[in-house]
Design a protein around this motif. Structure first.
Motif, mmCIF file in Angstrom:
data_model
loop_
_atom_site.group_PDB
_atom_site.id
_atom_site.type_symbol
_atom_site.label_atom_id
_atom_site.label_comp_id
_atom_site.label_asym_id
_atom_site.label_seq_id
_atom_site.Cartn_x
_atom_site.Cartn_y
_atom_site.Cartn_z
ATOM 1 N N UNK A 601 0.859 -1.141 -0.056
ATOM 2 C CA UNK A 601 0.135 0.000 0.140
ATOM 3 C C UNK A 601 0.930 1.241 0.007
ATOM 4 N N UNK A 602 2.082 0.887 -0.240
ATOM 5 C CA UNK A 602 2.982 2.349 -0.082
ATOM 6 C C UNK A 602 2.942 3.210 -1.480
ATOM 7 N N UNK A 603 2.578 4.510 -1.130
ATOM 8 C CA UNK A 603 2.182 5.272 -2.193
ATOM 9 C C UNK A 603 0.627 5.384 -2.707
ATOM 10 N N UNK A 604 -0.203 4.552 -1.926
ATOM 11 C CA UNK A 604 -1.635 4.737 -2.029
ATOM 12 C C UNK A 604 -2.095 5.966 -1.008
ATOM 13 N N UNK A 605 -3.203 6.640 -1.603
ATOM 14 C CA UNK A 605 -3.725 7.425 -0.761
ATOM 15 C C UNK A 605 -4.239 6.930 0.585
ATOM 16 N N UNK A 606 -4.052 7.525 1.769
ATOM 17 C CA UNK A 606 -4.136 7.323 3.114
ATOM 18 C C UNK A 606 -5.606 6.660 3.164
ATOM 19 N N UNK A 607 -6.747 7.417 2.719
ATOM 20 C CA UNK A 607 -8.262 6.941 2.959
ATOM 21 C C UNK A 607 -8.478 5.749 1.946
ATOM 22 N N UNK A 608 -7.878 5.666 0.656
ATOM 23 C CA UNK A 608 -8.191 4.424 0.107
ATOM 24 C C UNK A 608 -7.448 3.343 0.526
#
Length: 652
Positions: A601-608
């Motif tokens: 999940x690195x680089x993914x928007x926090x809420x997503x």
């Protein structure tokens, strides 16, 4: 001795059997009492639903150290003290020693915690021993409510309060006070308590005998953004001019809704706070802002026109043995319109005295038609009473008429003055200022407050047109020209009045003024009217209305309109943002691939990232630290997740 013994036995039998019920009732009355459980007071909201005032339940927790059985007490006392230690930061052994001592001394009410929030109360109620209840666990609590204002000191006096003293006498202030009895207060509940000595009372049961019924909620007309602008604009000016106190009110022209009201007074330390509701309750001599009313009366009665020439002399003129002065060296012969633009005391006094001295009732009748001699009847308690003298009154003299023409020898509140200026902006319709929109119980309307018209038309369209032109020109080229802006239009009237001048010699040594500005904006299609009144600014810094109060008016007007975008660009629905499409495809790919295995999940928007983990086939506990984009995760990718496993996501 035998006779005495018989008498004692007889008395005991009488007390026990004959008067037994009477004495038992007396004992119960002294040891058992029904206490009121305060209902939660209704909330006060702004126009957009922001919370202005609310009642917060607070709880005190005690323990009846006697009621528990030895088995329960010995089993749970240590876990209870451990939980209390974590909650309070005190030592478990110290708490246990305190409770054990209370049990030995048969203390049925040992106070442990005070002023807890509801969430804290629920947490403590589920501690070991306490969760057994009041009888088996000795859990005792008292509930009170505390009124809080989430916005702090902003509009605190207008929001107000309702307080009851020990003699059941209520003090009611502002909106909260005005509507407490009918809507906000609610109905108290009842709870039986038993006296346990030392003046302390312990609840008999852990449930109320009669549950309290909460009060209704009130939705006001206050706009929190405009309120914030008005408050800080006034505060800054009071501090700069070292004034005693001041107020500002912003009103919606069409509806009469009060969008902002700020009242600030100075304490002994020189700090300003919401001391009194000056805008509603303080009637004072309005000074030059009243010249507009005098001019309109003369125009409406057609005794003058705006082009009528008035001789203002060289700055001074005698009226019935008293000299009236203009600021500066005077203006000579000028038009009536010009007299109002430059705020000539002599000009307005000449107009009114020349045309009404033989029939002052004609002039005063016009003021009464505009309701200037009467209160507005606003919902807030304590509205100041206007005072306009009349022939035969103790404050009437031959000089009364000239004095009234430029705002002396009479009194109005700032809100009463504003209501009239608002009528000018509203094409002549005088509206009652309104602080409330609705009273509700959840989403159900209990009562809805609509616009209330006091006078359908204060004057002819011809008079309105003329006075509007003058008010506009006052800002363009008159006494308010310092406020003029090429990019934003305003109209209004400056005011500078003497105050505390009963002893004229003392006043000349220490001059005190009331500076004001009343008007509306924008000129072309007025949306808001506004009045600013500042009392006793330091004469070393400045005291004229255009210098002291005018800048507050201008800042409010420009902040409301200039800092707020008037046009929002909205992209068409068909527009596809490449980045949004890319993010969606990435999210969709992960969600379809990883069901029980930890993804990268690195680089993914926090809420997503949070949404993805919470919707996996295996239940996990997600803790997010920070916001933005995920930079690290506590569980490496491709690791199979376990049920109820905790995943920590770090975002930046």
């Amino acid at each position: 001795m035998f006779v005495f013994a018989l008498a004692v036995v007889f008395k005991l039998c009488t007390i026990q059997f004959v008067d037994g019920d009477k004495y038992r009732a007396m004992a119960q009355k002294r040891t058992i009492k029904r206490f009121d459980i305060p209902a939660n007071r209704g909330n006060v909201y702004s126009a957009d639903g922001s919370l202005l005032a609310t009642s917060i339940p607070k709880y005190d927790i005690a323990i009846d150290a006697v009621t528990s059985t030895d088995k329960n007490f010995n089993k749970y006392i240590k876990p209870l003290c451990d939980s209390l230690a974590v909650f309070t930061g005190k030592t478990s052994s110290g708490i246990e020693k305190k409770i054990s001592k209370a049990r030995k001394t048969k203390n049925q009410y040992l106070l442990l915690l005070t002023n807890l929030s509801y969430s804290e109360f629920v947490r403590v109620r589920n501690f070991p021993l306490f969760k057994l209840g009041s009888i088996r666990g000795g859990f005792v609590y008292d509930q009170t409510t505390k009124r809080e204002h989430p916005l702090g000191g902003i509009a605190e006096r207008s929001i107000g309060y309702e307080r009851k003293d020990e003699n059941n006498y209520y003090t009611r202030v502002g909106i909260d006070g005005a509507f407490g009895k009918d809507y906000l207060r609610g109905t108290n509940g009842k709870r039986l308590k038993q006296k346990i000595g030392k003046g302390e009372w312990k609840p008999i049961q852990d449930v109320n005998e009669i549950e309290p019924k909460n009060g209704y909620d009130i939705y006001t007309t206050i706009d929190v953004n405009i309120q914030d602008i008005a408050h800080h604009s006034l505060l800054g000016q009071l501090e700069e001019y070292e004034a005693e106190h001041g107020c500002v009110v912003v009103m919606d022209v069409k509806t009469g809704e009060i969008k902002a009201i700020s009242n600030l007074g100075r304490n002994r330390e020189g700090k300003y706070y919401e001391r009194l509701n000056y805008a509603v309750g303080e009637s004072h001599e309005p000074g030059s802002t009243f010249k507009v009313m005098a001019m309109m009366a003369a125009l409406e009665d057609k005794v003058i026109d705006t082009s009528t020439v008035i001789d203002t002399k060289n700055g001074s003129k005698r009226f019935y043995g008293r000299t009236i002065y203009d600021s500066g060296a005077g203006h000579g012969k000028i038009s009536a319109a010009k007299a109002l633009e430059v705020s000539s005391n002599i000009g307005l006094a000449t107009i009114i005295d020349d045309n009404y001295k033989n029939n002052p009732e004609k002039f005063l009748k016009r003021l009464r038609q505009w309701r200037l001699n009467d209160t507005l009847g606003v919902s807030i308690i304590g509205e100041g009473i206007p005072d306009i003298p009349y022939p035969g009154a103790s404050n009437w003299s031959r000089n009364a008429l000239p004095s009234i023409s430029y705002g002396y020898n009479m009194r109005l509140t700032p809100l009463q003055t504003l209501a009239f200026y608002n009528a000018i902006a509203n094409n002549g319709q005088l509206i009652k200022p309104r602080f409330l929109r609705a009273v509700k119980e959840f989403d159900r309307n209990i009562e809805v407050f609509d616009k209330e018209v006091l006078v359908d038309k204060i004057c002819s369209d011809q008079t309105l047109s003329k006075i509007k032109d003058i008010l506009k020109n006052i800002v363009v080229r008159g006494t308010g020209k310092k406020l003029y802006s090429e990019t934003f239009s305003m109209a209004g009237k400056t005011g500078t009045a003497w105050t505390d001048y009963a002893d004229i010699e003392a006043w000349r040594k220490d001059r005190k003024y009331v500076s004001s500005f009343a008007g509306y904006f924008p000129v072309e299609n007025p949306k808001y009217s506004c009045i600013v009144v500042i009392h006793k600014p330091s004469t070393k810094v400045g005291f004229y209305g255009a210098d002291v109060s005018g800048p507050v008016f201008k800042r409010i007007a420009q902040k409301i309109y200039t800092d707020t975008p008037l046009i929002d660009e909205i992209q068409p629905v068909e527009y596809n943002n490449p980045q949004v499409v890319k993010d969606f495809e990435k999210f969709n790919s992960i969600s379809n691939t990883y069901k029980t295995i930890m993804p990268n999940l690195v680089g993914v928007a926090a809420m997503d990232a949070v949404a993805f983990l919470e919707n996996m086939d295996v239940k996990v506990n997600v803790k997010l630290r920070g916001s933005g984009v995920i930079k690290s995760q506590s569980i490496s990718k491709d690791i199979k997740l376990k049920s109820n496993q905790t995943v920590v996501l770090e975002a930046s």
